[in-house]
Structures are given as C-alpha cells and as structure tokens.
Design an enzyme around this catalytic site. Structure first.
Site, PDB file in Angstrom:
ATOM      1  N   ASN A 275       0.854  -1.187   0.000  1.00 40.33           N
ATOM      2  CA  ASN A 275       0.000   0.000   0.000  1.00 40.33           C
ATOM      3  C   ASN A 275       0.889   1.236   0.000  1.00 40.33           C
ATOM      4  O   ASN A 275       2.110   1.118  -0.013  1.00 40.33           O
ATOM      5  CB  ASN A 275      -0.945  -0.036   1.198  1.00 40.33           C
ATOM      6  CG  ASN A 275      -0.168  -0.154   2.461  1.00 40.33           C
ATOM      7  OD1 ASN A 275       0.642   0.713   2.759  1.00 40.33           O
ATOM      8  ND2 ASN A 275      -0.361  -1.233   3.192  1.00 40.33           N
TER       9      ASN A 275
ATOM     10  N   PHE B 242      -4.211   3.740  14.488  1.00 34.13           N
ATOM     11  CA  PHE B 242      -4.378   4.765  13.456  1.00 34.13           C
ATOM     12  C   PHE B 242      -5.429   4.264  12.479  1.00 34.13           C
ATOM     13  O   PHE B 242      -5.338   3.122  12.030  1.00 34.13           O
ATOM     14  CB  PHE B 242      -3.062   5.006  12.704  1.00 34.13           C
ATOM     15  CG  PHE B 242      -2.266   6.138  13.270  1.00 34.13           C
ATOM     16  CD1 PHE B 242      -1.628   6.005  14.490  1.00 34.13           C
ATOM     17  CD2 PHE B 242      -2.183   7.353  12.598  1.00 34.13           C
ATOM     18  CE1 PHE B 242      -0.898   7.052  15.025  1.00 34.13           C
ATOM     19  CE2 PHE B 242      -1.455   8.408  13.118  1.00 34.13           C
ATOM     20  CZ  PHE B 242      -0.816   8.264  14.336  1.00 34.13           C
TER      21      PHE B 242
ATOM     22  N   LYS C   1     -13.786   1.376  14.859  1.00 38.23           N
ATOM     23  CA  LYS C   1     -12.554   0.563  14.974  1.00 38.23           C
ATOM     24  C   LYS C   1     -12.007   0.606  16.389  1.00 38.23           C
ATOM     25  O   LYS C   1     -11.521  -0.386  16.916  1.00 38.23           O
ATOM     26  CB  LYS C   1     -11.479   1.078  14.012  1.00 38.23           C
ATOM     27  CG  LYS C   1     -11.609   0.509  12.654  1.00 38.23           C
ATOM     28  CD  LYS C   1     -10.506   0.962  11.752  1.00 38.23           C
ATOM     29  CE  LYS C   1     -10.901   0.623  10.326  1.00 38.23           C
ATOM     30  NZ  LYS C   1      -9.999   1.182   9.360  1.00 38.23           N
TER      31      LYS C   1
ATOM     32  N   LYS D   7     -11.592  -2.841  18.423  1.00 38.45           N
ATOM     33  CA  LYS D   7     -10.272  -3.347  18.832  1.00 38.45           C
ATOM     34  C   LYS D   7     -10.010  -3.102  20.322  1.00 38.45           C
ATOM     35  O   LYS D   7      -8.944  -3.448  20.839  1.00 38.45           O
ATOM     36  CB  LYS D   7      -9.174  -2.686  17.988  1.00 38.45           C
ATOM     37  CG  LYS D   7      -9.335  -2.955  16.489  1.00 38.45           C
ATOM     38  CD  LYS D   7      -8.110  -2.595  15.676  1.00 38.45           C
ATOM     39  CE  LYS D   7      -8.443  -2.575  14.196  1.00 38.45           C
ATOM     40  NZ  LYS D   7      -7.327  -2.853  13.313  1.00 38.45           N
TER      41      LYS D   7
HETATM   42  O1  C5P Z   1      -8.683  -2.224  10.799  1.00 40.90           O
HETATM   43  P1  C5P Z   1      -7.690  -1.275  10.239  1.00 40.90           P
HETATM   44  O2  C5P Z   1      -6.625  -1.961   9.439  1.00 40.90           O
HETATM   45  O3  C5P Z   1      -8.233  -0.131   9.458  1.00 40.90           O
HETATM   46  O4  C5P Z   1      -7.025  -0.626  11.543  1.00 40.90           O
HETATM   47  C1  C5P Z   1      -5.934   0.204  11.464  1.00 40.90           C
HETATM   48  C2  C5P Z   1      -5.100   0.044  12.703  1.00 40.90           C
HETATM   49  O5  C5P Z   1      -4.870  -1.324  13.007  1.00 40.90           O
HETATM   50  C3  C5P Z   1      -3.729   0.642  12.531  1.00 40.90           C
HETATM   51  O6  C5P Z   1      -3.343   1.139  13.802  1.00 40.90           O
HETATM   52  C4  C5P Z   1      -2.887  -0.539  12.091  1.00 40.90           C
HETATM   53  O7  C5P Z   1      -1.527  -0.388  12.402  1.00 40.90           O
HETATM   54  C5  C5P Z   1      -3.508  -1.679  12.877  1.00 40.90           C
HETATM   55  N1  C5P Z   1      -3.470  -2.975  12.180  1.00 40.90           N
HETATM   56  C6  C5P Z   1      -2.676  -3.985  12.659  1.00 40.90           C
HETATM   57  N2  C5P Z   1      -2.669  -5.211  12.045  1.00 40.90           N
HETATM   58  C7  C5P Z   1      -3.427  -5.451  10.972  1.00 40.90           C
HETATM   59  C8  C5P Z   1      -4.248  -4.426  10.456  1.00 40.90           C
HETATM   60  C9  C5P Z   1      -4.238  -3.207  11.083  1.00 40.90           C
HETATM   61  O8  C5P Z   1      -1.955  -3.779  13.649  1.00 40.90           O
HETATM   62  N3  C5P Z   1      -3.382  -6.630  10.391  1.00 40.90           N
END
Ligand code: C5P
Length: 391
Positions: free
Chosen positions: A208, A321, A335, A339
C-alpha cells in the site's frame, strides 16, 4: 515548539567546520536563535562572513570584542544561551574542556556557562581512538556534558572509521531532542510503521502507499521525550531515527512476530503501520510467467496485530491509526471500540499518505480532539502529549 530557544554555536578548527554552515541554516529554519562563536583555528576552515550571513548576526571570535555592552562576552553570552553546542569539537578543544582551560572566547564561555553543553566531536580516526581522547570523552560524560556522535565512515584524510562529525540534520535532531521536556522518561514504547509487503512471487508483492513518515515521526518524538523506543518498520525508504531501536519486518506475519517478541514490559504500543489485511495463500517460489489467461491469487486474512496486542493480559496502553477515505470519524470510532483501544487517531487516507504534514483527530472515551494541520513531527509530539495525559 522550539520558539524562543537560543544557543551559542561554537565552531573549532576542523574540516567538519563546513558542516556547521548547514547546521546554522537548519537551526535558524527551526526558529532557534543562533549566536556563532569561532575559534581562531575555525576561521582557517570557514569564514565568519559565511556564518554571519547564515545566522543573521555578527560572529564573535575574540575575547576582547568591544561590541558586547558590558565588556564581558563570556558572562554575557552564557547568560543568554539555553545551551552551548560545540560543532565541530576538535580533539584539542575537548582536551581543553576537560581541564577547564579558558584561553580564548569559546573555552572561556564554556567554563563560565550556566547552561547545558552539547559537544559534537570531529577528528581523524586515530585521534578519536587515542586513549587520551577516550579518557577525555569519559571525563566529559562524567561531567554531565552530552556527546553527539561521532559517526563512522569515510574521513577527509582518506581513512575510514569513527571520527566523522554527525550530519547537520542529525545534530539538529539531537539539539531539538535536548530541548523537549522528558515527559516519557522511564517509559517503553513500541511503534509499528510503514507498509507491509505480501510477496506474490520473488519479485512481486501486494503493498500500500504508506511512506512510514508518521510512524517514524512518532518514534523520533518519543525518543526526544525520553522514552525507550522500539520501531518495528515495514517497507519504508526512511532512515532509522537516532536513538531508536529499529527492527525491520516487511510482511504482516514477520511484523506480527517482531511485535510479539518485543511486547513484554512495553508501556505503550502505537500501531501506525499500514498492515496488509490479506496475503497470498501460496507465494510462488519462482517468478510467475506471463500468459494470455487471467490470473487468480487466493488471499488469506492476516492477523490484526493491534487487536492481538490490545487483548493480551497486561496489555500496554494501545493506540491505533485509522486511515479512511469516507465517514472518517464514524469509522475510526467503530474501529476503536472493536479493537478495544483507549485511543484512536483518525486521519484522511488521501491527505496523510506520503505527505510531510497531516491533520488528525484523536478519539478517546471523552470524544473527539481535532489537531490542526501541522508537520508530522508536531502532530507526533501532540499525540504523545495526549498519551502522557491519559497515562
Ligand atoms: O482495521 P484497520 O486496518 O483499518 O485498523 C488500522 C489500525 O490497526 C492501525 O493502527 C494498524 O496499524 C492496525 N493494524 C494492525 N494489524 C493489521 C491491520 C491493522 O496492527 N493486520
């Protein structure tokens, strides 16, 4: 944040004096007031005119300068300064500091100072390694004087090794760090940053657009505030911040492993990395050959690192984030709740990606706290300040 800070920049005789010109420019750009003082030997390497033009002030070189109103430049200058920085500091000048010599303006004002002294050594490798210099450096450390560097690498004399002065950008960073209040002293912070690469074959990957700038800025700001910082970095072109333990982890899976290996005893975890949500089920060991038919890559979901850390027994204070392209605050708050995080940082994905500036909203149980658009390092400092308040 650095407004109103003023430093005396002492330049001594060494070829690294040319780097001091860039340092003055960066300090002035960062709103730090700079009074340059040069030794006689420094003037052999770079002229006071250059330093005057860059600092916007006449440079002082002699003990008997008539322009200081009370005729006592050593007292006058050290009274006005928040710190004295010596860059470059020659082996000879370091030896003088150790013995409290006061035979020129710069050494006299170092002796007469009532402010911190920050020293950036620069010399030939042999001179640096000489037991006399090493004894002197140990003594300066014992006297509470901060030593910045030296760096290792190619030297002007043709040798390779320790002794080069740090680059101007690194010195600016360390000077700014020196002025930050140490609000996170004794705290351990783990940060993820950058993009992950999920390999399809040895030369192709799903990734990304995250640059890593926001996460690296938070790591730098946390170090400035006195924290012990570990940065688990995915793909990023950025240089590891000084003073930060940086661990490289390119895929979501290796990032998960690296985080879990280092999470014990952390006080704060900040997930800034843009972790890929999916990775190929079977990465091809060989480069996939092009053909006319369509290609399907089966993807499996990756572990959510942040959610897993937040659900650990004795979990650290967890911050996420959320980069969104629509309904920013609503999605980010969902979110945060899903989480189970005390704090979520909401930012517009289009605005945040790759930029040096960001505008974010902090979401916690008390509601939304918008932060004005600012350089990422400033956003990082405000975020950490908010975390300190919540801790
Ligand atoms: O659910 P989403 O990916 O949008 O959430 C973003 C947050 O979750 C960010 O803080 C990102 O670093 C963390 N994240 C993570 N592991 C993942 C996906 C997202 O730690 N597999």
């Amino acid at each position: 944040m650095q407004k109103n800070k003023s430093i005396v920049l002492g330049i001594t005789g060494g070829i690294a004096a040319y780097k001091a010109a860039e340092l003055v420019r960066l300090l002035v750009k960062s709103n730090i007031d700079v009074q340059v003082v040069m030794t006689e030997a420094a003037c052999q390497f770079i002229t006071p005119v250059t330093m005057q033009a860059l600092s916007g002030k006449p440079v002082l070189t002699g003990m008997w300068d008539a322009s200081i109103p009370n005729g006592m430049p050593h007292i006058e200058l050290s009274r006005a300064a928040d710190a004295i920085v010596i860059a470059p500091a020659s082996a000879d000048f370091i030896a003088k500091l150790v013995h409290g010599r006061a035979d020129d303006l710069l050494s006299t004002l170092c002796l007469a100072r009532d402010c911190p002294l920050l020293v950036a050594p620069a010399m030939n490798k042999q001179m640096w390694e000489n037991p006399a210099t090493q004894r002197n450096i140990a003594q300066l450390n014992a006297d509470g004087i901060s030593i910045f560097g030296p760096d290792s690498g190619q030297q002007a004399c043709g040798e390779i090794g320790l002794g080069r002065m740090l680059e101007a950008t690194d010195l600016l960073y360390l000077i700014e760090a020196h002025f930050q209040p140490k609000l996170l002293k004794g705290k351990k912070i783990l940060i993820t940053a950058g993009a992950t690469l999920e390999m399809i074959d040895p030369v192709r990957a799903i990734t990304n657009l995250s640059s890593g700038k926001m996460g690296y800025a938070i790591a730098q700001a946390a170090y400035e505030m006195g924290a012990e910082v570990t940065l688990v970095s995915g793909a990023s072109a950025l240089k590891s911040p000084i003073g930060v333990n940086t661990i490289s982890a390119t895929s979501a899976d290796t990032m998960y492993q690296a985080v879990m290996q280092n999470i014990a005893r952390q006080d704060v975890f900040i997930g800034v990395a843009a972790v890929a949500d999916y990775s190929p089920v079977n990465a091809s060991p060989q480069k996939i050959k092009k053909s006319e038919s369509s290609l399907t890559i089966e993807l499996k979901p990756n572990k959510d690192i942040l959610a897993q850390v937040a659900s650990l027994p004795n979990a650290p204070f967890c911050v996420g984030f959320a980069a969104e392209t629509e309904n920013l605050l609503e999605h980010a708050e969902q979110k945060r709740l899903r989480k189970i995080l005390p704090l979520m940082v909401a930012n517009d994905a289009n605005e945040a990606m790759g930029n040096d500036e960001n505008s974010v909203t902090l979401l916690d149980k008390n509601g939304a706290h918008p932060l004005q658009r600012a350089p990422k390092i400033e956003i990082a400092r405000l975020l950490l300040q908010h975390i300190v308040d919540m801790l």
